[in-house]
Design a protein around this motif. Structure first.
Motif, mmCIF file in Angstrom:
data_model
loop_
_atom_site.group_PDB
_atom_site.id
_atom_site.type_symbol
_atom_site.label_atom_id
_atom_site.label_comp_id
_atom_site.label_asym_id
_atom_site.label_seq_id
_atom_site.Cartn_x
_atom_site.Cartn_y
_atom_site.Cartn_z
ATOM 1 N N GLY A 108 -4.909 25.634 0.349
ATOM 2 C CA GLY A 108 -4.754 26.613 1.421
ATOM 3 C C GLY A 108 -3.299 27.017 1.559
ATOM 4 O O GLY A 108 -2.399 26.307 1.106
ATOM 5 N N GLY A 109 -3.070 28.166 2.150
ATOM 6 C CA GLY A 109 -1.718 28.652 2.351
ATOM 7 C C GLY A 109 -1.461 28.981 3.805
ATOM 8 O O GLY A 109 -2.334 29.526 4.487
ATOM 9 N N VAL A 110 -0.276 28.615 4.299
ATOM 10 C CA VAL A 110 0.126 28.958 5.663
ATOM 11 C C VAL A 110 1.472 29.666 5.623
ATOM 12 O O VAL A 110 2.222 29.547 4.649
ATOM 13 C CB VAL A 110 0.191 27.727 6.594
ATOM 14 N N MET A 111 1.763 30.402 6.690
ATOM 15 C CA MET A 111 2.990 31.183 6.760
ATOM 16 C C MET A 111 3.908 30.665 7.860
ATOM 17 O O MET A 111 3.520 30.578 9.033
ATOM 18 C CB MET A 111 2.655 32.653 7.037
ATOM 19 N N VAL A 112 5.132 30.315 7.468
ATOM 20 C CA VAL A 112 6.199 29.990 8.410
ATOM 21 C C VAL A 112 7.039 31.262 8.519
ATOM 22 O O VAL A 112 7.826 31.577 7.635
ATOM 23 C CB VAL A 112 7.038 28.807 7.905
ATOM 24 N N PHE A 170 -0.096 26.984 12.052
ATOM 25 C CA PHE A 170 0.522 28.189 11.526
ATOM 26 C C PHE A 170 -0.573 29.171 11.141
ATOM 27 O O PHE A 170 -1.713 28.765 10.876
ATOM 28 C CB PHE A 170 1.339 27.862 10.264
ATOM 29 N N PRO A 171 -0.254 30.456 11.086
ATOM 30 C CA PRO A 171 -1.220 31.391 10.492
ATOM 31 C C PRO A 171 -1.511 30.949 9.060
ATOM 32 O O PRO A 171 -0.601 30.593 8.312
ATOM 33 C CB PRO A 171 -0.484 32.736 10.510
ATOM 34 N N GLY A 172 -2.772 30.969 8.679
ATOM 35 C CA GLY A 172 -3.100 30.554 7.319
ATOM 36 C C GLY A 172 -4.536 30.111 7.201
ATOM 37 O O GLY A 172 -5.290 30.081 8.171
ATOM 38 N N GLY A 173 -4.911 29.758 5.977
ATOM 39 C CA GLY A 173 -6.279 29.325 5.734
ATOM 40 C C GLY A 173 -6.531 29.089 4.264
ATOM 41 O O GLY A 173 -5.603 28.987 3.455
ATOM 42 N N LYS A 174 -7.800 29.032 3.912
ATOM 43 C CA LYS A 174 -8.190 28.704 2.540
ATOM 44 C C LYS A 174 -8.029 29.898 1.612
ATOM 45 O O LYS A 174 -8.003 31.051 2.033
ATOM 46 C CB LYS A 174 -9.642 28.231 2.512
ATOM 47 N N VAL A 175 -7.914 29.591 0.334
ATOM 48 C CA VAL A 175 -7.794 30.616 -0.698
ATOM 49 C C VAL A 175 -9.105 31.386 -0.817
ATOM 50 O O VAL A 175 -10.193 30.802 -0.793
ATOM 51 C CB VAL A 175 -7.441 29.977 -2.054
ATOM 52 N N GLU A 176 -8.996 32.700 -0.915
ATOM 53 C CA GLU A 176 -10.152 33.564 -1.160
ATOM 54 C C GLU A 176 -10.060 34.148 -2.568
ATOM 55 O O GLU A 176 -8.992 34.144 -3.196
ATOM 56 C CB GLU A 176 -10.198 34.691 -0.116
ATOM 57 N N LEU A 206 0.018 35.496 3.207
ATOM 58 C CA LEU A 206 0.256 36.865 3.673
ATOM 59 C C LEU A 206 -1.032 37.487 4.226
ATOM 60 O O LEU A 206 -1.022 38.109 5.297
ATOM 61 C CB LEU A 206 0.790 37.722 2.528
ATOM 62 N N ARG A 207 -2.135 37.313 3.503
ATOM 63 C CA ARG A 207 -3.408 37.884 3.955
ATOM 64 C C ARG A 207 -3.847 37.273 5.283
ATOM 65 O O ARG A 207 -4.254 37.997 6.211
ATOM 66 C CB ARG A 207 -4.479 37.655 2.883
#
Length: 214
Positions: free
Chosen positions: A51-55, A84-90, A101-102
């Protein structure tokens, strides 16, 4: 903070993120106790989902701010928690930066092309949901108009770095997740308890920012 001083901060932070990161040392400062190896290492038999989150950092009123979000209450491991804003890979994501970013656009309304990506923090395994999170560090030149998604965001929190660096805004809380009891360091942000993976990522960010000096 002037635009020139913020640009200087951005340049120095970008350079620092290319160097070896403090990683687990800084993460452990805000990790729930007791600390065990299982908190940091995934089970090879059950590979963690990426998953990815944005700092996301931006200047305002002489300081540097970042958005966090309180999740609504739902049936899940992170119900009602601050993240943080973020979530799993799509499938449409080219990489984990794209994921961050998405998700930032979907959850709090910030457009990807407005964000300057300057680097990443250390990955972090989240044992409760079996996720391996990769934090991307992004920069905005000005405070955006946040548009929180009604389904995914209960409220947006906007701490600044001075608040997060101040030890008076930290504490320790005993939490029970039967049959486990943990003692967790936390940040007090607008009356919310920010703990767990979010606090650990913030801890590494603050450690790096303090490395930069004044």
């Amino acid at each position: 903070m002037t635009s020139e001083s913020f640009q200087l901060f951005t340049d120095r932070l970008s350079d620092r993120l290319r160097e070896p990161l403090p990683g687990r040392y800084a993460q452990e400062l805000m990790a729930p106790r007791p600390i065990s190896e299982s908190r940091f290492k995934e089970n090879p038999a059950q590979p963690a989902r990426p998953g990815g989150v944005m700092v996301l950092l931006y200047p305002k009123d002489g300081d540097i701010y970042l958005p966090l979000m309180k999740r609504p209450v739902y049936e899940g491991a992170h119900s009602g928690q601050v993240s943080f804003p973020g979530g799993k890979v799509e499938k449409q994501d080219k990489n984990l930066v794209d994921t961050a970013l998405r998700e930032t656009h979907e959850e709090i309304g910030v457009l990807p092309h407005d964000i300057q990506v300057i680097g990443q923090l250390s990955e972090l395994f989240i044992i409760a949901s079996n996720f391996k999170v990769f934090p991307t560090v992004g920069i905005l030149k000005n405070e955006p108009d946040f548009i929180p998604d009604e389904r995914e965001v209960d409220r947006v929190l906007l701490p600044n770095l001075s608040h997060l660096k101040d030890s008076n805004n930290r504490g320790m809380k005993t939490m029970k997740f039967p049959p486990y009891t943990i003692n967790s360091p936390y940040f007090d942000v607008e009356g919310e308890i920010v703990w767990g993976a979010t606090a650990m990522i913030l801890s590494e960010l603050i450690h790096i920012v303090e490395d930069l000096g004044s």
